[in-house]
Write a protein that holds these residues in place. Structure first.
Motif, PDB file in Angstrom:
ATOM      1  N   HIS A 138      15.080  91.415   1.389  1.00 12.15           N
ATOM      2  CA  HIS A 138      15.248  90.207   2.178  1.00 12.15           C
ATOM      3  C   HIS A 138      16.186  89.236   1.467  1.00 12.15           C
ATOM      4  O   HIS A 138      16.424  89.350   0.272  1.00 12.15           O
ATOM      5  N   ILE A 139      16.707  88.304   2.247  1.00 10.27           N
ATOM      6  CA  ILE A 139      17.522  87.200   1.745  1.00 10.27           C
ATOM      7  C   ILE A 139      16.670  85.948   1.885  1.00 10.27           C
ATOM      8  O   ILE A 139      15.970  85.784   2.889  1.00 10.27           O
ATOM      9  N   THR A 140      16.715  85.083   0.911  1.00 11.81           N
ATOM     10  CA  THR A 140      15.953  83.835   0.959  1.00 11.81           C
ATOM     11  C   THR A 140      16.913  82.655   0.882  1.00 11.81           C
ATOM     12  O   THR A 140      17.854  82.676   0.085  1.00 11.81           O
ATOM     13  N   ARG A 141      16.668  81.646   1.731  1.00  9.91           N
ATOM     14  CA  ARG A 141      17.459  80.419   1.715  1.00  9.91           C
ATOM     15  C   ARG A 141      16.512  79.224   1.715  1.00  9.91           C
ATOM     16  O   ARG A 141      15.555  79.206   2.489  1.00  9.91           O
ATOM     17  N   ALA A 142      16.802  78.222   0.885  1.00  9.35           N
ATOM     18  CA  ALA A 142      16.072  76.957   0.954  1.00  9.35           C
ATOM     19  C   ALA A 142      16.739  76.131   2.052  1.00  9.35           C
ATOM     20  O   ALA A 142      17.944  75.901   2.011  1.00  9.35           O
ATOM     21  N   VAL A 143      15.969  75.745   3.061  1.00  6.16           N
ATOM     22  CA  VAL A 143      16.532  74.998   4.189  1.00  6.16           C
ATOM     23  C   VAL A 143      16.011  73.562   4.169  1.00  6.16           C
ATOM     24  O   VAL A 143      14.964  73.272   3.590  1.00  6.16           O
ATOM     25  N   GLY A 144      16.734  72.673   4.799  1.00  7.27           N
ATOM     26  CA  GLY A 144      16.350  71.272   4.804  1.00  7.27           C
ATOM     27  C   GLY A 144      16.985  70.533   3.648  1.00  7.27           C
ATOM     28  O   GLY A 144      17.835  71.066   2.924  1.00  7.27           O
ATOM     29  N   ASP A 145      16.555  69.292   3.470  1.00  5.28           N
ATOM     30  CA  ASP A 145      17.167  68.411   2.474  1.00  5.28           C
ATOM     31  C   ASP A 145      16.320  68.193   1.221  1.00  5.28           C
ATOM     32  O   ASP A 145      16.735  67.461   0.330  1.00  5.28           O
ATOM     33  N   GLU A 146      15.143  68.788   1.168  1.00 10.02           N
ATOM     34  CA  GLU A 146      14.272  68.526   0.024  1.00 10.02           C
ATOM     35  C   GLU A 146      14.062  69.772  -0.828  1.00 10.02           C
ATOM     36  O   GLU A 146      14.370  70.889  -0.418  1.00 10.02           O
ATOM     37  N   LEU A 147      13.547  69.550  -2.011  1.00  5.17           N
ATOM     38  CA  LEU A 147      13.201  70.631  -2.917  1.00  5.17           C
ATOM     39  C   LEU A 147      12.126  71.508  -2.266  1.00  5.17           C
ATOM     40  O   LEU A 147      11.174  70.998  -1.690  1.00  5.17           O
ATOM     41  N   SER A 148      12.299  72.819  -2.355  1.00  3.42           N
ATOM     42  CA  SER A 148      11.287  73.754  -1.844  1.00  3.42           C
ATOM     43  C   SER A 148      10.588  74.392  -3.031  1.00  3.42           C
ATOM     44  O   SER A 148      11.241  74.992  -3.889  1.00  3.42           O
ATOM     45  N   ILE A 149       9.271  74.250  -3.081  1.00  3.36           N
ATOM     46  CA  ILE A 149       8.488  74.870  -4.143  1.00  3.36           C
ATOM     47  C   ILE A 149       7.661  75.985  -3.515  1.00  3.36           C
ATOM     48  O   ILE A 149       6.940  75.770  -2.537  1.00  3.36           O
ATOM     49  N   VAL A 150       7.807  77.181  -4.076  1.00  8.04           N
ATOM     50  CA  VAL A 150       7.169  78.378  -3.530  1.00  8.04           C
ATOM     51  C   VAL A 150       6.316  79.028  -4.608  1.00  8.04           C
ATOM     52  O   VAL A 150       6.760  79.208  -5.751  1.00  8.04           O
ATOM     53  N   MET A 151       5.081  79.389  -4.224  1.00  7.55           N
ATOM     54  CA  MET A 151       4.200  80.129  -5.127  1.00  7.55           C
ATOM     55  C   MET A 151       4.178  81.579  -4.661  1.00  7.55           C
ATOM     56  O   MET A 151       3.993  81.855  -3.475  1.00  7.55           O
ATOM     57  N   VAL A 152       4.384  82.485  -5.600  1.00 10.52           N
ATOM     58  CA  VAL A 152       4.349  83.918  -5.316  1.00 10.52           C
ATOM     59  C   VAL A 152       3.225  84.516  -6.149  1.00 10.52           C
ATOM     60  O   VAL A 152       3.201  84.378  -7.374  1.00 10.52           O
ATOM     61  N   ALA A 153       2.261  85.147  -5.470  1.00 10.13           N
ATOM     62  CA  ALA A 153       1.120  85.757  -6.147  1.00 10.13           C
ATOM     63  C   ALA A 153       1.166  87.264  -5.948  1.00 10.13           C
ATOM     64  O   ALA A 153       1.075  87.748  -4.817  1.00 10.13           O
ATOM     65  N   GLU A 154       1.348  88.003  -7.039  1.00 12.59           N
ATOM     66  CA  GLU A 154       1.407  89.457  -6.964  1.00 12.59           C
ATOM     67  C   GLU A 154       0.005  90.027  -6.817  1.00 12.59           C
ATOM     68  O   GLU A 154      -0.935  89.584  -7.458  1.00 12.59           O
ATOM     69  N   VAL A 155      -0.111  91.019  -5.935  1.00 13.41           N
ATOM     70  CA  VAL A 155      -1.393  91.610  -5.595  1.00 13.41           C
ATOM     71  C   VAL A 155      -1.563  92.953  -6.286  1.00 13.41           C
ATOM     72  O   VAL A 155      -0.636  93.754  -6.334  1.00 13.41           O
ATOM     73  N   ASP A 156      -2.737  93.191  -6.808  1.00 16.96           N
ATOM     74  CA  ASP A 156      -3.067  94.461  -7.462  1.00 16.96           C
ATOM     75  C   ASP A 156      -3.387  95.496  -6.413  1.00 16.96           C
ATOM     76  O   ASP A 156      -4.069  95.269  -5.472  1.00 16.96           O
TER      77      ASP A 156
END
Length: 87
Positions: free
Chosen positions: A69-87
């Motif tokens: 996939h391609i990821t883009r931060a959209v909008g005018d503010e900082l985007s904070i993303v949490m990624v949790a890897e699953v066992d």
């Protein structure tokens, strides 16, 4: 009750306009947008925007063997993303 075993958690901050080129997920993971919004485009061209504070802030990603996939931060503010890897 459902328990999910996580193998790691990463929190990433994307400046407005940030672009991440095509890549697969390394292992199944949950993605949660905590602030701002990100657009994810999968390899067949479909796009979806994930926005903090909405029902569309959470996604399960498990397409390990695809082009990714391609990821883009959209909008005018900082985007904070949490990624949790699953066992």
């Amino acid at each position: 009750m459902i328990a999910i075993n996580l193998t790691g958690v990463t929190i990433v901050a994307f400046q407005a306009g940030w672009y991440g080129d095509l890549h697969p997920v390394p292992r199944p993971q949950w993605m949660m947008v905590m602030t701002g919004a990100v657009e994810v485009e999968v390899s067949d061209g479909q796009k979806r925007t994930f926005t903090a504070g909405t029902a569309d802030s959470l996604a399960y990603l498990d397409y390990i063997s695809s082009k990714g996939h391609i990821t883009r931060a959209v909008g005018d503010e900082l985007s904070i993303v949490m990624v949790a890897e699953v066992d």
